[in-house]
Structures are given as C-alpha cells and as structure tokens.
Design a protein around this motif. Structure first.
Motif, short mmCIF file in Angstrom:
data_model
loop_
_atom_site.label_atom_id
_atom_site.label_comp_id
_atom_site.label_asym_id
_atom_site.label_seq_id
_atom_site.Cartn_x
_atom_site.Cartn_y
_atom_site.Cartn_z
N GLU A 142 0.81 -1.23 0.00
CA GLU A 142 0.00 0.00 0.00
C GLU A 142 0.84 1.28 0.00
OE1 GLU A 142 -2.33 -1.34 3.43
OE2 GLU A 142 -1.32 0.17 4.63
N ALA A 143 1.73 1.43 0.97
CA ALA A 143 2.55 2.65 1.09
C ALA A 143 3.70 2.37 2.02
CB ALA A 143 1.70 3.79 1.64
N PHE A 177 9.36 -2.22 1.86
CA PHE A 177 9.36 -3.50 2.58
C PHE A 177 10.70 -3.84 3.22
CE2 PHE A 177 5.57 -4.05 -0.08
CZ PHE A 177 4.67 -4.43 0.91
N ASN A 190 4.86 -0.20 -4.12
CA ASN A 190 3.68 0.21 -3.36
C ASN A 190 2.81 1.09 -4.24
OD1 ASN A 190 4.01 -0.75 -0.58
ND2 ASN A 190 5.86 0.50 -0.56
N HIS A 208 -1.80 -8.90 3.90
CA HIS A 208 -0.59 -8.07 4.05
C HIS A 208 0.30 -8.78 5.08
CE1 HIS A 208 2.04 -4.73 4.86
NE2 HIS A 208 1.55 -4.13 3.79
N1 URA Z 1 3.74 -1.87 4.09
C1 URA Z 1 3.55 -1.68 2.77
O1 URA Z 1 2.43 -1.82 2.26
N2 URA Z 1 4.58 -1.33 2.04
C2 URA Z 1 5.81 -1.19 2.54
O2 URA Z 1 6.73 -0.86 1.79
C3 URA Z 1 5.98 -1.41 3.92
C4 URA Z 1 4.94 -1.75 4.67
#
Ligand code: URA
Length: 274
Positions: A112-113, A125, A151, A232
């Motif tokens: 997601e972000a 990540f 992301n 996730h």
């Molecule tokens: N969660 C996510 O969705 N992306 C990342 O890069 C880190 C945590």
C-alpha cells in the motif's frame, strides 16, 4: 482616516485583491500623509482590483523514457519525486520510496505505502512487514532480486505528531499512486501480480473496502495480467497469527508458484499444515 484606509485594504486583501489603483486625488492625499502634511482631496477614488485568476496548470502526463525496463522505471521514479498530484494532496511526507527489485521480474508484489522504516531507508518492505515478506519469498525459493516490489503510494502517509506510527493511504492518495503502478506494470508486463492486503487489492481492482477474505482464492486481472490477493504480511505480525492463517497466505503463494510453473517440493506443499 489612515486607519480606515488600512482597514479597507485589509478587507480587500482577504477577498483576494492583490493591488489597488489610485486616481490623482488619492495619490495627493497619500503624498500628504507621507510628508506629514495632510492634504484634503476634493474627491479621491481608490478602486480595488481583483487578482487575475491563475490559468489552471494543465494536468501533467507521465512520460516513460529509456530502452531497458530498468531505465523506464528510473524515468518514472524521477518524475514521482515532485509529481504535482502527489504534492497537491498535502497529506504525504517528503521522502519518496519508489520500488525495489528486478525490472525484468515475472512476479510483482504490490503493497500500500511505505512506513517509517521504509522512509528511513528509501526502500519498500524493509521494516517488520518486509522481513516477513522476505521469509515468504525464501519459502518460495525466491530472493528480493528476482522479484519486483512496489507500493501503490510512493510516499509515507503523514499524521499529526508522527513518530514511527503509520497510517493506511486514503482513496485520494491511492488514486494518484495508481497512475504510477499502471505504468510500472505496463513496463514489466509480469506473468503474475500479488496484491498484499486489502488496501492494495482494492486500489488495483478499482474496488472499495472489499475485505481480503472475499478477494482471496481466485484469480483477478490487472491490465490483463493474473492477479492474486493475499494478506498483508503485517496482518500476520499483528495477529501473531496461528498456523491456519499462515497456511491461507501460503496457499495463495502456492497458487502463484503453480501459475508461474515454478517447481514445488512436497515439503513446500505441506508448509503450515499442522
Ligand atoms: N507496508 C507496505 O504496504 N509497504 C511497505 O513498503 C511497507 C509496509
């Protein structure tokens, strides 16, 4: 009189007036004030002039340049840094975290972000969820350098008094990020996409608030490419999940491995069964 004038000008300024036109009479009065010799004008006129509305900036188009996939992704990364639509949201932090991995990969993971760790290191990540994802990749006999990780939103969503706390991106933030994800997928044309978590899945599939549980266990499509939805990795961390939850995620990955015609050992097939 001067106080009245200042009051009037302030009111006009609040209405968006940026300058005023003065006739000769008004100028004489002002000259008199400056010279401390008040001049009483017979009749003076101060006319407010409204600011010209700025012409709206034309919506910017993403331009992909380069010969190799890596060069094309680099051209997107360059544009994302100061992409006006991201900036205009005013709800994202400064540091961009774009993507990592192999721009020729057959398999793409979309989150997601970025969170606080990702922002600190400038790479998606790499925090606790990323470590979980590394474990998942290892179980699939893959490494980060063989896949592409990205992301939807390329900046960490901001919050008041933010330290290491993160929030999920809003629909508006996702909508802007999707312009980039579409181009990334068009460049890579992978054989399979994995959406990590409900937020990414809903963004990619153009849905709203559909839970992961209703999107798993079937193939979807994004730009004609098979897409699988799974939890996730941070969900597994948050819930200290039981083997049954881990198994669900693992079954999603087995489906992906089958789709990619990757070898799967009996040991791999049996992960988290007990
Ligand atoms: N969660 C996510 O969705 N992306 C990342 O890069 C880190 C945590």
């Amino acid at each position: 009189m001067i106080d009245e004038l200042i009051g009037y000008l302030r009111q006009e300024q609040q209405k968006g007036v940026t300058h005023v036109e003065l006739d000769e009479g008004a100028r004489q009065v002002l000259r008199g004030w400056v010279a401390s010799k008040p001049v009483v004008a017979k009749k003076s006129v101060v006319t407010a002039v409204k600011a010209e509305p700025k012409p709206a900036e034309p919506a910017r188009e993403l331009v992909v340049v380069g010969n190799t996939n890596a060069e094309k992704i680099a051209s997107l990364r360059q544009q994302a840094k100061d992409w006006p639509a991201f900036k205009a949201l005013g709800s994202l932090r400064e540091m961009m975290v774009f993507s990592v991995g192999n721009a020729e990969a057959k398999l793409v993971f979309v989150g997601e972000a970025p969170g606080s760790e990702e922002e600190r290191k400038g790479e998606p990540f790499v925090g606790p969820a990323g470590q979980k994802l590394d474990g998942i990749l290892k179980a699939m006999n893959l490494t980060r350098s063989e896949v592409y990780l990205t992301n939807v939103v390329k900046f960490r969503p901001s919050m008041p008094q933010q330290t290491t706390n993160n929030r999920a991106p809003t629909a508006a933030e996702m909508a802007v990020g999707m312009e980039f994800v579409k181009r990334e997928i068009e460049i890579l044309r992978p054989q399979c996409i994995v959406a990590l978590g409900g937020t990414a899945a809903n963004g990619l599939l153009g849905m709203e608030s559909v839970p992961v549980g209703r999107l798993r266990e079937e193939w979807h499509e994004f730009l004609g490419i098979p897409l699988r939805v799974t939890f996730h990795p941070s969900y597994l961390l948050r819930t200290q999940s039981s083997n049954s939850e881990k198994r669900k995620l693992w079954e999603d990955m087995l489906a992906v491995m089958e789709r990619l015609q990757m070898p799967i050992s009996d040991k791999q097939r049996g992960f988290f069964l007990t």
